[in-house]
Design an enzyme around this catalytic site. Structure first.
Site, PDB file in Angstrom:
ATOM      1  N   LYS A 173     -14.093  -3.537 -12.583  1.00 14.97           N
ATOM      2  CA  LYS A 173     -13.427  -4.778 -12.977  1.00 14.97           C
ATOM      3  C   LYS A 173     -14.380  -5.624 -13.815  1.00 14.97           C
ATOM      4  O   LYS A 173     -15.420  -6.063 -13.329  1.00 14.97           O
ATOM      5  CB  LYS A 173     -13.021  -5.584 -11.749  1.00 14.97           C
ATOM      6  N   GLU A 248     -26.807  -7.829  -8.122  1.00 13.52           N
ATOM      7  CA  GLU A 248     -27.656  -8.468  -9.142  1.00 13.52           C
ATOM      8  C   GLU A 248     -27.119  -9.876  -9.325  1.00 13.52           C
ATOM      9  O   GLU A 248     -26.032 -10.069  -9.872  1.00 13.52           O
ATOM     10  CB  GLU A 248     -27.564  -7.701 -10.468  1.00 13.52           C
ATOM     11  N   CYS A 282     -28.995 -14.150 -17.487  1.00 13.52           N
ATOM     12  CA  CYS A 282     -29.603 -14.354 -16.166  1.00 13.52           C
ATOM     13  C   CYS A 282     -31.125 -14.356 -16.264  1.00 13.52           C
ATOM     14  O   CYS A 282     -31.803 -14.789 -15.346  1.00 13.52           O
ATOM     15  CB  CYS A 282     -29.133 -13.266 -15.210  1.00 13.52           C
ATOM     16  N   GLU A 384     -29.100 -23.081 -10.396  1.00 17.48           N
ATOM     17  CA  GLU A 384     -28.854 -22.368 -11.655  1.00 17.48           C
ATOM     18  C   GLU A 384     -27.854 -23.162 -12.508  1.00 17.48           C
ATOM     19  O   GLU A 384     -26.771 -23.507 -12.038  1.00 17.48           O
ATOM     20  CB  GLU A 384     -28.286 -20.983 -11.361  1.00 17.48           C
TER      21      GLU A 384
HETATM   22  P1  NDP Z   1     -19.123 -14.636 -10.726  1.00 20.10           P
HETATM   23  O1  NDP Z   1     -19.878 -14.361  -9.494  1.00 20.10           O
HETATM   24  O2  NDP Z   1     -18.208 -15.792 -10.759  1.00 20.10           O
HETATM   25  O3  NDP Z   1     -18.262 -13.377 -11.156  1.00 20.10           O
HETATM   26  C1  NDP Z   1     -18.808 -12.092 -11.348  1.00 20.10           C
HETATM   27  C2  NDP Z   1     -17.711 -11.063 -11.197  1.00 20.10           C
HETATM   28  O4  NDP Z   1     -17.257 -11.070  -9.850  1.00 20.10           O
HETATM   29  C3  NDP Z   1     -16.484 -11.342 -12.056  1.00 20.10           C
HETATM   30  O5  NDP Z   1     -15.925 -10.131 -12.485  1.00 20.10           O
HETATM   31  C4  NDP Z   1     -15.599 -12.063 -11.074  1.00 20.10           C
HETATM   32  O6  NDP Z   1     -14.244 -12.003 -11.462  1.00 20.10           O
HETATM   33  C5  NDP Z   1     -15.853 -11.263  -9.824  1.00 20.10           C
HETATM   34  N1  NDP Z   1     -15.490 -11.952  -8.592  1.00 20.10           N
HETATM   35  C6  NDP Z   1     -15.310 -13.274  -8.373  1.00 20.10           C
HETATM   36  N2  NDP Z   1     -14.928 -13.491  -7.088  1.00 20.10           N
HETATM   37  C7  NDP Z   1     -14.887 -12.291  -6.477  1.00 20.10           C
HETATM   38  C8  NDP Z   1     -14.562 -11.853  -5.156  1.00 20.10           C
HETATM   39  N3  NDP Z   1     -14.201 -12.701  -4.213  1.00 20.10           N
HETATM   40  N4  NDP Z   1     -14.620 -10.520  -4.879  1.00 20.10           N
HETATM   41  C9  NDP Z   1     -15.003  -9.645  -5.822  1.00 20.10           C
HETATM   42  N5  NDP Z   1     -15.284  -9.996  -7.101  1.00 20.10           N
HETATM   43  C10 NDP Z   1     -15.246 -11.299  -7.432  1.00 20.10           C
HETATM   44  O7  NDP Z   1     -20.220 -14.744 -11.876  1.00 20.10           O
HETATM   45  P2  NDP Z   1     -19.990 -15.148 -13.390  1.00 20.10           P
HETATM   46  O8  NDP Z   1     -19.007 -14.217 -14.007  1.00 20.10           O
HETATM   47  O9  NDP Z   1     -19.769 -16.613 -13.450  1.00 20.10           O
HETATM   48  O10 NDP Z   1     -21.399 -14.771 -14.041  1.00 20.10           O
HETATM   49  C11 NDP Z   1     -22.484 -15.618 -14.061  1.00 20.10           C
HETATM   50  C12 NDP Z   1     -23.452 -15.312 -12.936  1.00 20.10           C
HETATM   51  O11 NDP Z   1     -23.891 -13.973 -13.046  1.00 20.10           O
HETATM   52  C13 NDP Z   1     -24.700 -16.144 -12.994  1.00 20.10           C
HETATM   53  O12 NDP Z   1     -25.022 -16.593 -11.706  1.00 20.10           O
HETATM   54  C14 NDP Z   1     -25.760 -15.178 -13.486  1.00 20.10           C
HETATM   55  O13 NDP Z   1     -27.065 -15.501 -13.104  1.00 20.10           O
HETATM   56  C15 NDP Z   1     -25.305 -13.914 -12.879  1.00 20.10           C
HETATM   57  N6  NDP Z   1     -25.873 -12.766 -13.592  1.00 20.10           N
HETATM   58  C16 NDP Z   1     -26.845 -12.017 -12.983  1.00 20.10           C
HETATM   59  C17 NDP Z   1     -27.440 -10.967 -13.660  1.00 20.10           C
HETATM   60  C18 NDP Z   1     -28.483 -10.120 -13.007  1.00 20.10           C
HETATM   61  O14 NDP Z   1     -28.762  -9.045 -13.528  1.00 20.10           O
HETATM   62  N7  NDP Z   1     -29.064 -10.506 -11.887  1.00 20.10           N
HETATM   63  C19 NDP Z   1     -27.071 -10.642 -15.038  1.00 20.10           C
HETATM   64  C20 NDP Z   1     -26.040 -11.486 -15.572  1.00 20.10           C
HETATM   65  C21 NDP Z   1     -25.465 -12.510 -14.868  1.00 20.10           C
HETATM   66  P3  NDP Z   1     -13.595 -13.210 -12.321  1.00 20.10           P
HETATM   67  O15 NDP Z   1     -14.404 -13.432 -13.505  1.00 20.10           O
HETATM   68  O16 NDP Z   1     -12.280 -12.661 -12.610  1.00 20.10           O
HETATM   69  O17 NDP Z   1     -13.586 -14.381 -11.388  1.00 20.10           O
END
Ligand code: NDP
Length: 481
Positions: A173, A248, A282, A384
């Protein structure tokens, strides 16, 4: 307007609900396509397809799996312009960045694991003339892969490629905020002839689709990249089911600048590490610590250079800072700038939303922002923000800056600037982070372990670590006498 489709069992399908969500172009603030509002029914179908495809895919010889991956890599390369344009529209990032970083890296991910799997070897442990043990690494099964919006195709493929290479089938997803390139990837997988059900992509909301993948009993492994809060929620569901997990998560990365650094290199790189992709990487260094006697010079030059960065439409060649990904995200970042001022911070440049005019006047643009005068332990320096916002702080002693750098709940990446070799090694050893860049930033060798400590995550991606995550080790012990 395009209606994005799910990719299930080799076919492009409408969601079971027949409902769609709006997909925004953040550079214009307007809806430009529609995303399937999928639910448990679509996930059920995708998991069934992945489960059915698993037995054959898991025993497909590595060199054949490799050929599929390399074919997909080559198709991504051939479609570079189209994919880069789609990524830039969907995410708001400068086209140039999508063309030089995001899409080439997506191709590299498939290429790397398409070749890497051919070189992977498991271990054997000899007990002299008593027995021999060898370790079988067998693909775990249906992998659930969930990725965020900041580097959409780049991070999506960083999970899918090793999973497929290792012999898992996948239900993935992408973020519902940036689904377009994942949809285009499904078209390329069909063109590459990837067998039906091996990769399934279900679009929709995290709370529905993501949740259904994480809690599905036929998905024994979850690879997730996203926010720390979402990661904790996922772990609370997956851990009691004893699923394998790679998380991650977020970061609040320190950038430590010692006065003996190579100044020009440091300054040029610090502009990138602060504001690339609108600060929505990130790995961006959001807390900049500068040794006291360099502080005033750095502050003057950094502010001057930052003011020159062009904020504008992603397709414009001159643009250095594009749109942030969505209206709610823009509001979140602006609220942190307000908080910083309430906490006593002084805005040295930026700080406001920008109207770039014309057809982009409704877009979500924020000036690159530098803030000073805040203590290391205030909320602005602990939480963050994930936008084009950095703080700068002077320090006097190495021990002091290490304490400040390590003071957050996060521990993803860090950057250190010094020409003193001994200090570089010492600081690297004492930083609480999964990644330390010395005199560089975002220099990546895909073989290296990638991930964070503390609230930045659990497990490592990259290299053979990812192959090991997507496989289960089994020890076979043979008595020799
Ligand atoms: P989110 O945690 O909001 O979402 C990440 C993914 O998880 C999306 O596909 C989201 O879907 C999905 N998701 C949300 N809620 C659920 C749930 N209850 N169960 C399963 N899946 C779910 O993060 P963001 O998309 O806002 O991304 C930004 C964040 O990602 C920042 O905190 C950043 O630091 C982190 N990040 C970390 C990296 C690393 O390598 N450590 C690299 C890049 C980013 P939907 O979008 O549809 O809500």
């Amino acid at each position: 307007m395009v209606h994005i489709k799910n990719y299930i069992n080799g076919e492009l399908l409408e969601p079971a609900s027949k409902k769609y969500l709006d997909n925004f172009d953040p550079s214009r603030g307007k809806v430009y396509s529609y995303i399937p509002d999928s639910d448990e029914q679509d996930v059920e179908k995708a998991v069934a397809a992945a489960k059915a495809a698993f037995p054959a895919w898991s025993i497909t010889p590595k060199d054949q799996r490799s050929k599929y991956l390399l074919k997909i890599a080559s198709l991504i390369g051939k479609n570079l312009d189209r994919l880069a344009q789609a990524e830039s529209i969907d995410n708001g990032k400068p086209l140039k960045l999508a063309k030089t970083v995001d899409i080439p890296r997506a191709a590299a991910n498939f290429h790397f694991y398409g070749t890497g799997i051919l070189h992977y070897a498991a271990h054997a442990h000899s007990m002299e003339d008593t027995a021999i043990n060898y370790t079988l690494r067998q693909p775990v099964g249906v992998a659930g892969c969930i990725s965020p919006w900041n580097l959409p195709l780049y991070l999506f493929t960083w999970k899918i490629a090793p999973a497929l290479a290792a012999g898992c089938t996948v239900v993935a997803k992408p973020s519902e905020v940036t689904p377009m390139t994942a949809y285009l990837l499904s078209e390329l997988c069909i063109e590459a002839g990837l067998p039906a059900g091996v990769l399934n992509i279900v679009h929709g909301l995290g709370g529905k689709v993501g949740n259904a993948i994480v809690s599905h009993k036929e998905v024994p492994l979850i690879s997730f990249t996203g926010g720390t809060k979402t990661g904790a929620h996922i772990a609370s569901i997956a851990a009691p089911m004893f699923k394998k997990m790679s998380l991650e998560l977020g970061g609040k990365n320190p950038n430590i600048i010692f006065a003996d650094c190579d100044y020009d290199k440091m300054l040029a790189t610090t502009l990138h590490s602060s504001f690339s992709n609108q600060g929505q990487i990130c790995l961006c260094g959001s807390r900049i610590f500068v040794e006291k006697h360099l502080y005033d010079k750095f502050k003057k030059d950094f502010v001057e250079q930052t003011k020159k960065m062009v904020v504008g439409a992603p397709m414009d060649e001159k643009t250095r800072v594009g749109a942030v990904v969505s209206k709610p995200h823009m509001e979140k970042v602006l609220s942190y700038i307000e908080l910083a001022q309430k906490e006593g911070g002084k805005i040295l440049c930026g700080g406001k939303q920008v109207n770039v005019g014309g057809e982009f006047s409704e877009g979500y643009y924020i000036e690159p922002t530098i803030i000073e005068g805040l203590p290391h332990d205030c909320r602005t320096n602990q939480e963050e923000i994930f936008g084009p916002v950095v703080t700068i702080m002077p320090f006097e002693k190495e021990e002091e800056v290490l304490m400040w750098a390590n003071s957050t709940v996060y521990g993803l990446a860090s950057t250190v600037w010094t020409e003193n070799l001994t200090r570089a090694h010492r600081v690297a050893q004492n930083i609480h982070a999964g990644i330390v860049w010395i005199n560089c930033w975002l220099l990546r060798d895909l073989r290296t372990p990638f991930g964070g400590v503390k609230s930045s995550g659990v497990g490592r991606e990259g290299g053979f670590e990812a192959i090991e995550f997507f496989t289960e080790p089994k020890n076979v012990c043979i008595k020799l006498k």
